[in-house]
Scaffold this motif. Structure first.
Motif, mmCIF file in Angstrom:
data_model
loop_
_atom_site.group_PDB
_atom_site.id
_atom_site.type_symbol
_atom_site.label_atom_id
_atom_site.label_comp_id
_atom_site.label_asym_id
_atom_site.label_seq_id
_atom_site.Cartn_x
_atom_site.Cartn_y
_atom_site.Cartn_z
ATOM 1 N N TYR A 1 0.843 -1.182 0.000
ATOM 2 C CA TYR A 1 0.000 0.000 0.000
ATOM 3 C C TYR A 1 0.885 1.240 0.000
ATOM 4 N N THR A 2 0.293 2.352 -0.365
ATOM 5 C CA THR A 2 1.006 3.620 -0.274
ATOM 6 C C THR A 2 1.202 3.980 1.193
ATOM 7 N N ASN A 3 2.284 4.700 1.464
ATOM 8 C CA ASN A 3 2.480 5.185 2.829
ATOM 9 C C ASN A 3 1.911 6.602 2.935
ATOM 10 N N VAL A 4 1.902 7.160 4.116
ATOM 11 C CA VAL A 4 1.271 8.456 4.360
ATOM 12 C C VAL A 4 1.888 9.553 3.496
ATOM 13 N N GLU A 5 3.202 9.590 3.406
ATOM 14 C CA GLU A 5 3.860 10.631 2.611
ATOM 15 C C GLU A 5 3.493 10.501 1.128
ATOM 16 N N GLU A 6 3.435 9.288 0.627
ATOM 17 C CA GLU A 6 3.058 9.066 -0.770
ATOM 18 C C GLU A 6 1.612 9.493 -1.026
ATOM 19 N N ILE A 7 0.741 9.192 -0.069
ATOM 20 C CA ILE A 7 -0.658 9.610 -0.191
ATOM 21 C C ILE A 7 -0.742 11.133 -0.230
ATOM 22 N N LYS A 8 -0.011 11.800 0.650
ATOM 23 C CA LYS A 8 -0.017 13.269 0.669
ATOM 24 C C LYS A 8 0.435 13.833 -0.676
ATOM 25 N N GLN A 9 1.533 13.313 -1.203
ATOM 26 C CA GLN A 9 2.051 13.810 -2.478
ATOM 27 C C GLN A 9 1.053 13.588 -3.618
ATOM 28 N N SER A 10 0.413 12.449 -3.613
ATOM 29 C CA SER A 10 -0.580 12.156 -4.651
ATOM 30 C C SER A 10 -1.751 13.115 -4.571
ATOM 31 N N TYR A 11 -2.241 13.351 -3.369
ATOM 32 C CA TYR A 11 -3.401 14.229 -3.227
ATOM 33 C C TYR A 11 -3.046 15.694 -3.439
ATOM 34 N N ILE A 12 -1.821 16.082 -3.173
ATOM 35 C CA ILE A 12 -1.400 17.455 -3.488
ATOM 36 C C ILE A 12 -1.470 17.660 -5.003
ATOM 37 N N LYS A 13 -0.982 16.692 -5.761
ATOM 38 C CA LYS A 13 -1.055 16.813 -7.224
ATOM 39 C C LYS A 13 -2.499 16.802 -7.712
ATOM 40 N N LEU A 14 -3.310 15.937 -7.143
ATOM 41 C CA LEU A 14 -4.708 15.873 -7.543
ATOM 42 C C LEU A 14 -5.425 17.185 -7.198
ATOM 43 N N ALA A 15 -5.103 17.777 -6.053
ATOM 44 C CA ALA A 15 -5.704 19.059 -5.664
ATOM 45 C C ALA A 15 -5.306 20.164 -6.640
ATOM 46 N N LYS A 16 -4.055 20.161 -7.070
ATOM 47 C CA LYS A 16 -3.617 21.156 -8.054
ATOM 48 C C LYS A 16 -4.366 20.956 -9.369
ATOM 49 N N TRP A 17 -4.492 19.703 -9.796
ATOM 50 C CA TRP A 17 -5.234 19.372 -11.022
ATOM 51 C C TRP A 17 -6.656 19.943 -10.929
ATOM 52 N N HIS A 18 -7.340 19.669 -9.815
ATOM 53 C CA HIS A 18 -8.714 20.131 -9.653
ATOM 54 C C HIS A 18 -8.785 21.649 -9.605
ATOM 55 N N THR A 19 -7.858 22.274 -8.894
ATOM 56 C CA THR A 19 -7.840 23.731 -8.799
ATOM 57 C C THR A 19 -7.630 24.362 -10.167
ATOM 58 N N LEU A 20 -6.691 23.826 -10.926
ATOM 59 C CA LEU A 20 -6.419 24.373 -12.259
ATOM 60 C C LEU A 20 -7.623 24.198 -13.184
ATOM 61 N N SER A 21 -8.261 23.047 -13.125
ATOM 62 C CA SER A 21 -9.421 22.833 -13.994
ATOM 63 C C SER A 21 -10.565 23.762 -13.602
ATOM 64 N N TYR A 22 -10.739 23.991 -12.310
ATOM 65 C CA TYR A 22 -11.775 24.922 -11.847
ATOM 66 C C TYR A 22 -11.471 26.330 -12.348
ATOM 67 N N LYS A 23 -10.213 26.753 -12.222
ATOM 68 C CA LYS A 23 -9.788 28.088 -12.672
ATOM 69 C C LYS A 23 -10.018 28.259 -14.168
ATOM 70 N N VAL A 24 -9.554 27.309 -14.951
ATOM 71 C CA VAL A 24 -9.690 27.405 -16.409
ATOM 72 C C VAL A 24 -11.159 27.419 -16.807
ATOM 73 N N ASN A 25 -11.953 26.578 -16.175
ATOM 74 C CA ASN A 25 -13.378 26.522 -16.507
ATOM 75 C C ASN A 25 -14.102 27.813 -16.127
ATOM 76 N N LEU A 26 -13.697 28.460 -15.026
ATOM 77 C CA LEU A 26 -14.286 29.752 -14.650
ATOM 78 C C LEU A 26 -13.938 30.824 -15.677
ATOM 79 N N GLU A 27 -12.681 30.816 -16.122
ATOM 80 C CA GLU A 27 -12.218 31.828 -17.067
ATOM 81 C C GLU A 27 -12.735 31.591 -18.486
#
Length: 192
Positions: free
Chosen positions: A77-103
């Motif tokens: 399984y992934t460890n805690v640090e790996e999970i954090k890194q994965s979700y940080i990237k996923l959060a950036k992905w979601h934030t960028l898509s939200y920003k682009v879609n708003l604009e």
């Protein structure tokens, strides 16, 4: 495209997954990464595509990013640090898509045929058992116990609710809703 008969071939054969993925990796994700670069963030959201074509055979070949320090998880399984890194990237992905879609409202409309339009997806065990595996993982993490009731409350509903929200965005988007471009294959075997 899988050429051997089986579940993967059945799921992919009648879909436009290759067309969508090629566009995501050659148009959308490079744009997201450029926005990050413009603000001094060097996050990599994707592996580079080395080759792609749709005819005579649908194929995408990605660069091997293991030499760059990434690891494909196998047998653990992934460890805690790996999970954090994965979700940080996923959060950036979601934030960028939200920003682009708003604009640029409607900029993602061509992706209305999503993973949810893939044939036989409703019978894919990963779609139904993903939350179960997540709950099992949380149960092994004492500091995460406080999140168990919430995750258990969506157990068995997450797939259908996500499918409904995707349909809602294209058919009748709500004024106050936050819609993002989701990654249809984000899972614990992704590169970290």
């Amino acid at each position: 495209m899988p050429f051997e008969n089986g579940q993967k071939k059945n799921v992919f054969e009648e879909s436009i997954i290759f067309e969508t993925e090629i566009d995501m990796y050659t148009q959308v994700l490079p744009r997201f990464e450029q926005i990050l670069r413009d603000v001094g963030d060097d996050t990599i959201l994707k592996a580079p595509i080395l080759f792609h074509e749709l005819s005579p055979r649908k194929i995408i070949i990605f660069e091997d990013i293991v030499p760059l320090g990434y690891e494909l998880l196998r047998g653990r399984y992934t460890n805690v640090e790996e999970i954090k890194q994965s979700y940080i990237k996923l959060a950036k992905w979601h934030t960028l898509s939200y920003k682009v879609n708003l604009e640029e409202p409607g900029c993602f409309d061509e992706y209305h045929i999503s993973i949810f339009a893939m044939p036989n997806l409703d019978r894919n065990l990963l779609m139904w058992q993903g939350t179960d595996a997540f709950i099992q993982q949380l149960e092994t993490m004492p500091k995460m116990q406080k999140y168990l009731p919430f995750i258990q409350s969506i157990q068995g509903k997450l797939f259908e609710d996500t499918k409904r929200t995707a349909k809602e965005y294209f058919d009748a988007p709500k004024e106050d809703a936050i819609y993002v471009l989701y990654c249809g294959d984000f899972h614990d075997k992704c590169y970290i």
